[in-house]
Design a protein around this motif. Structure first.
Motif, PDB file in Angstrom:
ATOM      1  N   GLY A  49       0.808  -1.223   0.000  1.00 58.87           N
ATOM      2  CA  GLY A  49       0.000   0.000   0.000  1.00 58.87           C
ATOM      3  C   GLY A  49       0.837   1.267   0.000  1.00 58.87           C
ATOM      4  O   GLY A  49       0.624   2.162  -0.822  1.00 58.87           O
ATOM      5  N   ARG A  50       1.798   1.326   0.887  1.00 60.80           N
ATOM      6  CA  ARG A  50       2.629   2.547   0.995  1.00 60.80           C
ATOM      7  C   ARG A  50       3.429   2.770  -0.288  1.00 60.80           C
ATOM      8  O   ARG A  50       3.611   3.906  -0.732  1.00 60.80           O
TER       9      ARG A  50
ATOM     10  N   VAL B 292       2.547   1.884  -3.284  1.00 66.28           N
ATOM     11  CA  VAL B 292       1.645   2.363  -4.340  1.00 66.28           C
ATOM     12  C   VAL B 292       1.423   3.873  -4.182  1.00 66.28           C
ATOM     13  O   VAL B 292       1.443   4.621  -5.161  1.00 66.28           O
ATOM     14  N   VAL B 293       1.241   4.331  -2.944  1.00 69.47           N
ATOM     15  CA  VAL B 293       1.046   5.775  -2.717  1.00 69.47           C
ATOM     16  C   VAL B 293       2.295   6.544  -3.148  1.00 69.47           C
ATOM     17  O   VAL B 293       2.202   7.599  -3.790  1.00 69.47           O
TER      18      VAL B 293
ATOM     19  N   PHE C 219       2.250   6.675  -6.759  1.00 64.50           N
ATOM     20  CA  PHE C 219       1.193   7.575  -7.250  1.00 64.50           C
ATOM     21  C   PHE C 219       1.738   9.004  -7.335  1.00 64.50           C
ATOM     22  O   PHE C 219       1.419   9.751  -8.251  1.00 64.50           O
TER      23      PHE C 219
ATOM     24  N   LEU D   7      -3.345   6.278 -10.196  1.00 65.51           N
ATOM     25  CA  LEU D   7      -3.362   5.187  -9.215  1.00 65.51           C
ATOM     26  C   LEU D   7      -3.208   3.820  -9.883  1.00 65.51           C
ATOM     27  O   LEU D   7      -2.492   2.944  -9.373  1.00 65.51           O
TER      28      LEU D   7
ATOM     29  N   GLU E  60      -0.281   1.123  -9.201  1.00 63.35           N
ATOM     30  CA  GLU E  60      -0.519  -0.271  -8.782  1.00 63.35           C
ATOM     31  C   GLU E  60       0.174  -1.252  -9.726  1.00 63.35           C
ATOM     32  O   GLU E  60       0.763  -2.237  -9.291  1.00 63.35           O
TER      33      GLU E  60
ATOM     34  N   PRO F 226      -8.392   9.187  -8.312  1.00 56.96           N
ATOM     35  CA  PRO F 226      -9.000   8.531  -7.153  1.00 56.96           C
ATOM     36  C   PRO F 226      -9.944   9.507  -6.454  1.00 56.96           C
ATOM     37  O   PRO F 226      -9.899  10.719  -6.721  1.00 56.96           O
ATOM     38  N   ALA F 227     -10.779   8.979  -5.583  1.00 57.06           N
ATOM     39  CA  ALA F 227     -11.715   9.841  -4.854  1.00 57.06           C
ATOM     40  C   ALA F 227     -10.949  10.616  -3.788  1.00 57.06           C
ATOM     41  O   ALA F 227     -10.484  10.042  -2.804  1.00 57.06           O
ATOM     42  N   LEU F 228     -10.778  11.938  -4.025  1.00 55.47           N
ATOM     43  CA  LEU F 228     -10.003  12.769  -3.099  1.00 55.47           C
ATOM     44  C   LEU F 228     -10.773  14.038  -2.774  1.00 55.47           C
ATOM     45  O   LEU F 228     -11.597  14.495  -3.580  1.00 55.47           O
TER      46      LEU F 228
ATOM     47  N   GLU G 179      -8.850  19.727  -1.556  1.00 56.32           N
ATOM     48  CA  GLU G 179      -7.475  20.149  -1.263  1.00 56.32           C
ATOM     49  C   GLU G 179      -6.475  19.072  -1.705  1.00 56.32           C
ATOM     50  O   GLU G 179      -5.416  19.374  -2.246  1.00 56.32           O
ATOM     51  N   GLN G 180      -6.869  17.811  -1.509  1.00 57.52           N
ATOM     52  CA  GLN G 180      -5.977  16.714  -1.908  1.00 57.52           C
ATOM     53  C   GLN G 180      -5.866  16.633  -3.430  1.00 57.52           C
ATOM     54  O   GLN G 180      -4.790  16.380  -3.974  1.00 57.52           O
TER      55      GLN G 180
ATOM     56  N   GLU H   8      -6.202  19.146  -5.484  1.00 61.53           N
ATOM     57  CA  GLU H   8      -5.381  20.291  -5.893  1.00 61.53           C
ATOM     58  C   GLU H   8      -3.893  19.963  -5.689  1.00 61.53           C
ATOM     59  O   GLU H   8      -3.061  20.239  -6.559  1.00 61.53           O
ATOM     60  N   PHE H   9      -3.593  19.300  -4.594  1.00 61.74           N
ATOM     61  CA  PHE H   9      -2.204  18.934  -4.298  1.00 61.74           C
ATOM     62  C   PHE H   9      -1.694  17.894  -5.311  1.00 61.74           C
ATOM     63  O   PHE H   9      -0.573  17.992  -5.827  1.00 61.74           O
TER      64      PHE H   9
ATOM     65  N   LEU I 141       1.322  18.270  -7.966  1.00 58.86           N
ATOM     66  CA  LEU I 141       2.421  17.288  -8.044  1.00 58.86           C
ATOM     67  C   LEU I 141       2.628  16.833  -9.485  1.00 58.86           C
ATOM     68  O   LEU I 141       3.758  16.722  -9.950  1.00 58.86           O
TER      69      LEU I 141
END
Lengths: 162, 216
Positions: A16-17, A19-20, A23, A29, A33, A91-93, A96-97, A99-100, A104
């Motif tokens: 999991g970590r 993959v993030v 990302f 995403l 994966e 992904p569902a964010l 603010e996420q 925008e970030f 990126l």
């Protein structure tokens, strides 16, 4: 069989970590994966040797980053920037996420990579330099530049990436 | 403007927290299966590469007409010689068995003619000593299998350069026993190169090639 169990434990603990972190580099995403899964498959191929490493996850991450950067280079040849951004799976964010994540994506891949290693993998500048096999000074300047451009993106100002 | 370390860290932590539940982890068994497939594919690639290497080596060795040892057999495309009949057989037997099939055997006799020539040529030998020489050093070109008094001509070409320019060397004459020998002093201006030297005998017509390496 013990080796297989060890690998499954290692996979479940790190997948999991990683993959993030990927990302943050790919901006997609599904792509993250895919490259992480491919990197784990390659790790399984040489698990006998890798399991003796202090940090086998670092090996998987390096392979996944290389695959992602190769994929990005291929994608860049095929798609324009806007096409790529539109095509990226979102992904569902929260706003603010999102925008970030968008900010990126606008960074050059090498900037995204050092940011991911610094803030998602929690590596020190020295550890990043070791992992990327680059001088510490290069990592410091790349991090500073990445932070500056990212801040400008978040403020709504376009700053030309170095 | 530089975003503070803490601000960026917080945003990354938020992003990670939001993404982690959405990450789809493939079944580890599928990952292991993919790893095994990769292992098989890698073994196949390594095996194919090894076979290709062996094939290339075999082709190169098989196609080489030049014996790099310095002594070679003459180049001939004639079929190998047929074994001679046992000497105990009376000539009459051969004649009677061959008589009924003389019409079908006619072409055979014509193809066998060059074979005998080849057998004669097989005695022709040529060698260079030493096999490696420096510019200015003499080398001995010698061999056997020529008819007594027959002219033997020599020529050389760079072995690794295409197209090759041909160099002529002074001819010599075979001794009464068919052997021949001459000395060639390499010109001082020779560059380091491998050259193929060919000796050609006028009688019987035959030629053979040997390699000389010119060093610094």
């Amino acid at each position: 069989m013990t080796a297989d169990r060890d690998f499954v434990t290692f996979y479940q603990a790190n997948h999991g970590r990683l993959v993030v972190q990927l990302f943050a580099v790919t901006g997609d995403l599904q792509d993250a994966e895919d490259v992480v899964q491919e990197a784990f498959a390659r790790a399984y191929l040489r698990w006998g040797r890798l399991s003796a490493y202090d940090l086998p996850a670092a090996w998987v991450r390096r392979v996944a980053f290389n695959l992602a950067l190769q994929g990005l280079r291929r994608a860049r040849r095929l798609l324009s920037v806007h096409d790529r951004l539109d095509a990226a799976a979102q992904p569902a964010l929260a706003a603010e996420q999102l925008e970030f994540a968008d900010a990126l994506r606008r960074l050059p891949p090498r900037h995204r990579q050092v940011l991911a290693l610094r803030y998602l993998a929690d590596l020190s500048v020295e550890e990043i330099a070791r992992e990327l096999r680059l001088p510490v000074g290069t990592i410091k300047s790349r991090l500073a530049r990445a932070r500056k451009v990212l801040a400008a993106q978040l403020d709504g100002r376009e700053e030309a990436p170095a | 403007v530089t975003a503070s370390d803490d601000d960026i860290r917080r945003r990354f932590a938020d992003l990670e927290e939001a993404l982690l539940p959405q990450v789809h982890a493939a079944d580890p068994v599928a990952v292991q299966l993919r790893g095994r497939r990769l292992r098989i594919r890698r073994a196949l690639v390594v095996g194919a590469a090894a076979m290709l290497l062996v094939a290339v080596f075999a082709v190169v060795k098989g196609a080489s007409l030049i014996d790099y040892g310095g002594v070679v057999e003459p180049i001939s495309h004639a079929p190998p010689p047929t074994p001679t009949p046992p000497s105990t057989l009376p000539p009459a037997t051969t004649a009677t068995t061959k008589a009924p099939t003389s019409t079908t055997e006619a072409p055979t006799s014509t193809t066998e003619a060059p074979t005998s020539t080849t057998q004669a040529l097989r005695g022709f030998r040529f060698s260079v000593a030493p096999r490696t020489a420096r510019p200015g050093q003499p080398v001995t070109l010698s061999g056997s299998g020529c008819a007594a008094g027959s002219h033997v001509n020599f020529s050389w070409v760079p072995a690794d350069v295409t197209p090759a320019s041909v160099g002529e060397l002074p001819p010599t004459t075979a001794r009464s026993d068919g052997t021949y020998q001459t000395t060639w002093r390499l010109e001082p201006g020779f560059r380091p190169v491998r050259i193929a030297i060919t000796a050609s005998c006028a009688q019987p017509k035959a030629s053979a090639t040997a390699i000389l390496t010119i060093s610094r």
